[in-house]
Design an enzyme around this catalytic site. Structure first.
Site, PDB file in Angstrom:
ATOM      1  N   LYS A   1      13.767 -17.462 -14.511  1.00  0.00           N
ATOM      2  CA  LYS A   1      14.392 -18.300 -15.536  1.00  0.00           C
ATOM      3  C   LYS A   1      14.144 -19.795 -15.310  1.00  0.00           C
ATOM      4  CE  LYS A   1      16.892 -15.215 -17.974  1.00  0.00           C
ATOM      5  NZ  LYS A   1      16.931 -15.133 -19.448  1.00  0.00           N
TER       6      LYS A   1
ATOM      7  N   GLU B   1      13.256  -1.255 -19.950  1.00  0.00           N
ATOM      8  CA  GLU B   1      14.623  -1.503 -20.435  1.00  0.00           C
ATOM      9  C   GLU B   1      15.549  -0.387 -19.942  1.00  0.00           C
ATOM     10  OE1 GLU B   1      14.868  -1.520 -24.749  1.00  0.00           O
ATOM     11  OE2 GLU B   1      15.849  -3.485 -24.706  1.00  0.00           O
TER      12      GLU B   1
ATOM     13  N   SER C   1      25.718 -15.804 -18.562  1.00  0.00           N
ATOM     14  CA  SER C   1      26.543 -15.226 -17.502  1.00  0.00           C
ATOM     15  C   SER C   1      25.795 -15.251 -16.190  1.00  0.00           C
ATOM     16  CB  SER C   1      26.883 -13.779 -17.852  1.00  0.00           C
ATOM     17  OG  SER C   1      25.695 -13.044 -17.956  1.00  0.00           O
TER      18      SER C   1
ATOM     19  N   ASN D   1      21.494 -15.853 -14.596  1.00  0.00           N
ATOM     20  CA  ASN D   1      20.356 -16.548 -14.026  1.00  0.00           C
ATOM     21  C   ASN D   1      19.913 -17.763 -14.833  1.00  0.00           C
ATOM     22  OD1 ASN D   1      20.133 -14.943 -11.763  1.00  0.00           O
ATOM     23  ND2 ASN D   1      18.827 -13.437 -12.773  1.00  0.00           N
TER      24      ASN D   1
ATOM     25  N   THR E   1      24.244 -24.864 -22.125  1.00  0.00           N
ATOM     26  CA  THR E   1      23.851 -23.499 -22.462  1.00  0.00           C
ATOM     27  C   THR E   1      25.026 -22.556 -22.248  1.00  0.00           C
ATOM     28  OG1 THR E   1      22.049 -21.903 -22.283  1.00  0.00           O
ATOM     29  CG2 THR E   1      23.019 -22.672 -20.208  1.00  0.00           C
TER      30      THR E   1
ATOM     31  N   SER F   1       0.827  -1.206   0.000  1.00  0.00           N
ATOM     32  CA  SER F   1       0.000   0.000   0.000  1.00  0.00           C
ATOM     33  C   SER F   1       0.863   1.259   0.000  1.00  0.00           C
ATOM     34  CB  SER F   1      -0.976  -0.003   1.182  1.00  0.00           C
ATOM     35  OG  SER F   1      -0.277  -0.228   2.375  1.00  0.00           O
TER      36      SER F   1
END
Lengths: 324, 324
Positions: free
Chosen positions: A58, A208, A83, A85, A80, A32
């Site tokens: 992820k 972004e 760098s 997560n 994979t 709130s």
């Protein structure tokens, strides 16, 4: 294996059925005081994916991708490059599934992220922090192991998995959301969220950092920006938006709001202080976007969802606002 | 007004009915990595009361106390003395109820806690950081305003309110708890938890920092220690255990485990890193106690609940492990 193969809302729904029992149902937290602090007075619901397994959303895409593999593929393992997560998420999902995991990490990756990947039992190969070195190293790892590449964002199963966070949030909030705002790096979370929102009336926005604003720029110029010279505190958002992700975003996302690193740090500090959550800078872009005059000028009525993407921060170092 | 007036489990149940719609139902968070890190391998469920309104469990006791006042009392407002979380909780509960709130705070209270009390609209009177100055200042405030004193821990309605956290946790976990561990300062949370556990088979433990271990000492010597020269990082636990609280604890709590400040800081850091939660040092005593060899030697089988008491930390300063 599930039947989710298409970039549609029903694809996200099928992905959710597949991974529901594997992921944490992370809390949706209302504040709130933060809601009242903004001109629009929208009730804000924070989807705390920093409390997801591996500390980030992820894990959703990673576990969905794993579930879609054949038994034979699982036996050879997954690999994979990341760098951060995604590497931790894939390593953890593979560990839970009993599959081998090989991760290519740039040599300048943060210590806690390396430690997490290692703790989840993945085999790490370090490479120079360039796209070319990363691709070559990954190809060598694949040739040696036969492991299946699970991309961090530019893949259908990843996108569908990430979209499940919004499906869950919509189940959790007591009233329909007017909008949802999520961070954009490679665009897996944003594209998945946009698919999940399809037909619900929820307006979808990306957030972004100015130092890696390739997605916003691509939307303006009508074509994806394929390379980005990132300069931002948001270490999870330095990658260019993916080839599969961009058209979904272009078609379904209302806008990508660009925020400065200063705005990110301010939003991050407020989230630590008021929400009592450890969130990483990348996560704070979404709340920073909601606080921006660009977003407030839209005059959206009704509750706004904010997906907190992750909480993996190097806590041995001073927090960003402490530097000043 | 509810009917909860006795220090019994049904008193806690009645308190919960009274405040259920006023408090946040905070998440119960399981961590497989923290659970697996200990010899006992007990599944750990962390009750995240740092996500409670006001950032601490104290809101439960404060709102219960307010609900138990008459209309006439509410109109004259409430007052208290507290350097920390109780002041913020009472100020917020009073604000939500439309009642005036007067808080006496020692002049050395932390800035964020002062700011929180102020943000919730309470009137603050500062005093010297001694028990005598505090009592005299509070008496003057009461004489001037006619406000009702709501004690931080040494009161039936406060104790019953704090006990509701365990009731909620028991509803949330998928399997019966074998034990629950909570921090002890004034003993409101511990006494309330012990009452809530009555008849459930849940074993109840307190956790106390070595620098303010008056409750553990009192249990050993069979009489309450009324004064404590506190020297601990746990700013919420520096008070002696209350007169009402001590006999409840003595009768119903299996043990109070004493931990060093070093153990607290280590546990706190793990909680920030793995749980992604901002928790204050006082909160970390309970997890530190669970990690101790004293607790592990009990060889308890089954899940263990840990109540995270609060998350009010001064984030402008380096975190305790950063000092080193």
């Amino acid at each position: 294996m599930s039947q989710a193969t298409e970039l549609t809302r029903s694809g996200v729904e099928a992905a959710y059925e597949t991974i529901k029992s594997l992921v944490h149902r992370t809390p949706a937290i209302a504040s709130s005081s933060l809601s009242a602090s903004l001109p629009g007075q929208n009730t804000l619901y924070f989807k705390a994916e920093n409390l997801q397994k591996g500390g980030a959303f992820k894990f959703r895409g990673a576990s969905h991708s794993l579930e879609r593999l054949t038994q034979d593929q699982l036996q050879r393992g997954v690999c994979t490059h990341s760098s951060g997560n995604h590497a931790g998420a894939l390593a953890l999902a593979a560990k839970e599934r009993g599959a081998a995991c090989y991760v290519v990490m740039p040599s300048n990756s943060s210590q806690p992220k390396i430690a997490a990947v290692r703790a989840y039992g993945a085999a790490i190969t370090f490479c120079e922090p360039t796209a070319a070195a990363r691709a070559a190293t990954l190809a060598a790892v694949q040739a040696r192991t036969g492991a299946t590449f699970v991309p961090p964002y530019d893949a259908v199963d990843t996108i569908l998995g990430q979209g499940t966070a919004l499906l869950e949030l919509l189940e959790q909030v007591p009233e329909p959301l007017a909008a949802v705002v999520v961070p954009v790096g490679g665009g897996g979370l944003l594209a998945g969220t946009a698919l999940a929102a399809d037909g619900t009336g929820v307006r979808v926005f990306g957030a972004e950092p100015a130092g890696a604003a390739d997605c916003a720029q691509g939307l303006r110029q009508g074509a994806r920006v394929e390379d980005v010279q990132a300069d931002t505190i948001c270490d999870g958002l330095r990658t260019p938006v993916g080839a599969l992700n961009f058209p979904v975003i272009r078609q379904r996302v209302e806008d990508v709001i660009v925020v400065s690193d200063e705005e990110v740090v301010e939003a991050m500090r407020l989230m630590w202080e008021r929400l009592k959550l450890v969130v990483e800078p990348s996560s704070a872009t979404a709340f920073a976007a909601v606080r921006s005059s660009a977003f407030q000028a839209l005059n959206i009525k009704g509750p706004v969802g904010i997906i907190i993407s992750g909480g993996n921060v190097d806590l041995s170092k001073p927090l960003p606002w402490m530097d000043k």
